[in-house]
Design an enzyme around this catalytic site. Structure first.
Site, PDB file in Angstrom:
ATOM      1  N   ASP A   1       0.821  -1.208   0.000  1.00  0.00           N
ATOM      2  CA  ASP A   1       0.000   0.000   0.000  1.00  0.00           C
ATOM      3  C   ASP A   1       0.860   1.266   0.000  1.00  0.00           C
ATOM      4  O   ASP A   1       0.626   2.199  -0.764  1.00  0.00           O
ATOM      5  CB  ASP A   1      -0.917  -0.008   1.229  1.00  0.00           C
ATOM      6  CG  ASP A   1      -2.266   0.613   0.925  1.00  0.00           C
ATOM      7  OD1 ASP A   1      -2.528   0.888  -0.260  1.00  0.00           O
ATOM      8  OD2 ASP A   1      -3.050   0.827   1.860  1.00  0.00           O
TER       9      ASP A   1
ATOM     10  N   ASP B   1      -9.013  -2.296   2.022  1.00  0.00           N
ATOM     11  CA  ASP B   1      -8.871  -1.707   3.346  1.00  0.00           C
ATOM     12  C   ASP B   1      -9.853  -2.297   4.343  1.00  0.00           C
ATOM     13  O   ASP B   1      -9.720  -2.099   5.548  1.00  0.00           O
ATOM     14  CB  ASP B   1      -9.076  -0.185   3.266  1.00  0.00           C
ATOM     15  CG  ASP B   1      -8.090   0.468   2.321  1.00  0.00           C
ATOM     16  OD1 ASP B   1      -6.969  -0.040   2.214  1.00  0.00           O
ATOM     17  OD2 ASP B   1      -8.442   1.479   1.685  1.00  0.00           O
TER      18      ASP B   1
END
Length: 464
Positions: free
Chosen positions: A315, A368
């Site tokens: 990420d 997420d």
């Protein structure tokens, strides 16, 4: 707010879904604000042609010049006048006093154009360009630049009709103002509740849909009932994908490859193909993320650590480091659909910003929710297998940690002026970090690290 519901009935489908859904994590953005006198402002341009009001236009200020009022009531309707010469690279022969001067691209720099427009008495300068450019002070001059009028940039595509009306001799008037985006919008709270609620629902789904085994004595006395229960259990286990450490590493590498392919080959037609495929997959009314979290499971904290740490690096790299290699953030570009005409791929939860005068969305990637959700679901199963209560278990505290992680994500978003954030930068420490810390404090980290649900049923849970 788009909602997606899908079903999945095989290990292959669950694995593919996890791969695709992990491609996009972070969510919102804003302009960079390096300074030359003041920050840029997003500008609303109200306009009238021969007294008839036209559609609202959007523009942006330069990094120099005076600040535009935030409210329309504080601004004044002003005539729009084309400069002669049109590029404003010399003093205009047309009367610009008390008007907004219209300039086009030319050979001189932006500050020179603004200086000539200001000296001719213009109250503002409207710069027409083919695409929005950064209008900054020149770096190769030592002269002091003093520009006290607003300098606004707008694309030719937006202002073409208005500009043609001006050249045809019609009376054109404009009013410039720059409404400010609210610091916090309701959509953030809505996405927070949706994300936390999805994780809780996924973790408790088995308890909601399957009755507790309180009738074990009856099953023992009923061979038929016992065989039926065993068959149902076997069928259910066949649907589950158990992730191991090797699979976690390969998964993140493959997801990175998929993200790069999207970055280079994404287009509007490709996005619509994905949307159609996702819609075809929606057979039952079960939420996609809940389904994936039921089909894919983490067996212990060891695998969770490998998966979440890889996703953590993944990420951060694709949001913050990828611009060094690709000149722009791969994650943010894919998430916003910049190469697909603004059409985002169906891997995000997006919520419109109702209080934002500029519109737009707050968003969060499915990854997420899914990656931390896998860990939260594991702690729920661990607590249930070991008969732990709310406060001496792990599930409750990881839900609290996940909620705080999302809060820190949006806090970082606002502190960095809307630049897209790698949400797992905040979510992994607030979930995996909490689980490991509690395990160390309680002396259960070794059990969590090498946990085996199959062997735990015959073992008495340890006291806490």
């Amino acid at each position: 707010m788009p909602w997606f519901s899908y079903s999945c009935s095989s290990q292959l489908a669950a694995t593919i879904l996890l791969l695709i859904l992990s491609s996009v994590f972070a969510t919102t953005y804003a302009y960079d604000n390096a300074s030359c006198g003041h920050d840029t402002q997003l500008v609303k341009v109200k306009n009238w042609v021969d007294g008839k009001e036209g559609d609202m236009l959007n523009a942006m200020t330069a990094r120099f010049g005076s600040v535009i009022p935030k409210d329309a009531d504080q601004s004044i309707k002003t005539p729009l006048v084309s400069s002669i010469p049109e590029d404003c690279c010399s003093l205009s022969t047309s009367k610009l006093s008390g008007s907004v001067a219209v300039c086009v691209r030319g050979t001189c720099d932006f500050t020179t154009k603004a200086t000539f427009a200001q000296s001719a008495g213009a109250t503002a300068m409207l710069m027409i360009t083919d695409q929005l450019l950064e209008m900054d002070c020149p770096t190769d001059t030592t002269e002091k630049i003093t520009i006290s009028v607003p300098v606004v940039e707008i694309t030719l595509t937006l202002v073409d009709t208005l500009y043609n009306s001006l050249k045809s001799g019609k009376k054109v008037e404009v009013l410039l103002y720059a409404p400010v985006r609210p610091l916090i919008d309701f959509s953030v709270g809505f996405l927070w509740l949706m994300s936390v609620g999805t994780v809780i629902c996924a973790a408790l789904w088995a308890d909601i849909t399957a009755p507790d085994k309180l009738d074990e004595r009856y099953n023992e006395l009923s061979p038929k009932g016992s065989s039926t229960a065993e068959k149902a259990t076997d069928d259910s286990e066949n649907e589950i994908v158990n992730i191991d450490t090797k699979g976690a590493v390969i998964f993140v590498i493959t997801a990175s490859t998929f993200l790069v392919l999207l970055f280079f080959f994404m287009s509007s037609w490709f996005i619509w193909i994905l949307i159609v495929l996702f819609c075809i997959g929606g057979v039952e009314g079960i939420c996609l993320m809940i389904t994936v979290l039921q089909l894919a499971r983490l067996p212990n904290i060891k695998v969770a650590t490998v998966l979440l740490c890889c996703a953590f690096v993944y990420d951060i790299f694709w949001v913050f480091i990828s611009p060094v290699i690709f000149q722009k953030s791969v994650m943010i570009t894919v998430a916003r659909g910049d190469k697909a005409g603004g059409e985002a791929i169906p891997m995000l939860l997006r919520c419109p910003r109702p209080r934002d005068p500029w519109g737009g969305y707050d968003m969060i990637g499915f990854g997420d929710i899914l990656f931390p959700g896998l860990l939260v679901c594991f702690t729920r199963r661990f607590d249930k297998d070991n008969k732990k209560g709310i406060f001496n278990g792990y599930f409750f505290w990881l839900i609290i940690g996940y909620g705080f992680g999302l809060f820190f994500t949006y806090l970082g978003l606002y502190m960095m002026n809307g630049h897209g954030q790698p949400a797992l930068l905040y979510l992994v420490p607030c979930t995996l970090g909490v689980a490991v810390t509690l395990g160390c404090i309680r002396g259960e980290l070794k059990i969590l690290w090498n946990y085996n649900a199959d062997s735990s049923s015959s073992r008495e849970p340890s006291d806490v």
